[in-house]
Design an enzyme around this catalytic site. Sequence first.
Site, PDB file in Angstrom:
ATOM      1  N   LEU A  13       0.850  -1.202   0.000  1.00  0.00           N
ATOM      2  CA  LEU A  13       0.000   0.000   0.000  1.00  0.00           C
ATOM      3  C   LEU A  13       0.880   1.244   0.000  1.00  0.00           C
ATOM      4  O   LEU A  13       1.003   1.951   0.997  1.00  0.00           O
ATOM      5  CB  LEU A  13      -0.947  -0.001   1.199  1.00  0.00           C
ATOM      6  N   HIS A  14       1.530   1.481  -1.119  1.00  0.00           N
ATOM      7  CA  HIS A  14       2.393   2.642  -1.303  1.00  0.00           C
ATOM      8  C   HIS A  14       1.928   3.405  -2.534  1.00  0.00           C
ATOM      9  O   HIS A  14       1.499   2.798  -3.509  1.00  0.00           O
ATOM     10  CB  HIS A  14       3.852   2.210  -1.479  1.00  0.00           C
ATOM     11  N   ALA A  15       1.998   4.704  -2.485  1.00  0.00           N
ATOM     12  CA  ALA A  15       1.694   5.603  -3.604  1.00  0.00           C
ATOM     13  C   ALA A  15       0.363   5.267  -4.275  1.00  0.00           C
ATOM     14  O   ALA A  15      -0.687   5.397  -3.671  1.00  0.00           O
ATOM     15  CB  ALA A  15       2.838   5.636  -4.590  1.00  0.00           C
ATOM     16  N   PRO A  17      -1.238   2.404  -5.342  1.00  0.00           N
ATOM     17  CA  PRO A  17      -2.157   1.426  -4.738  1.00  0.00           C
ATOM     18  C   PRO A  17      -2.825   1.954  -3.466  1.00  0.00           C
ATOM     19  O   PRO A  17      -3.999   1.696  -3.232  1.00  0.00           O
ATOM     20  CB  PRO A  17      -1.260   0.218  -4.436  1.00  0.00           C
TER      21      PRO A  17
END
Length: 89
Positions: A13-15, A17
Amino acid sequence: MDRAVVVAITEGLHARPAALFVKAAAAQPAPVRIAKQGGDAVEAASILSVMTLGVAAGDEVVLSTDADGDDASASIDALATFLEQTEVA
C-alpha cells in the site's frame, strides 16, 4: 466485524495502490479501519493514515468496522478483494 487479509499487491500500500485503496474505502457504505497485525487501527479512507502503516506485499492486515449487517459485510468484502489482488488497475 473484523477480517485478516494478506496483502498481495506487489507494491504493497504505497503511492498509487494506497490512493486507490483509500478511494475504494471512501466509496463503501460502512466506515472501515485498517491495521497491521498487532498495530493500531486507522481510518481506511485516510491517505495519510494508510501511508503511515507502511504495508508491504505479504503483510497481514486487519480490516474492521463497527457497523453491522449487509453494509458492513459488503464494505469489508470489497476492501479485502482489493488487497488480495496482485496488480491494481
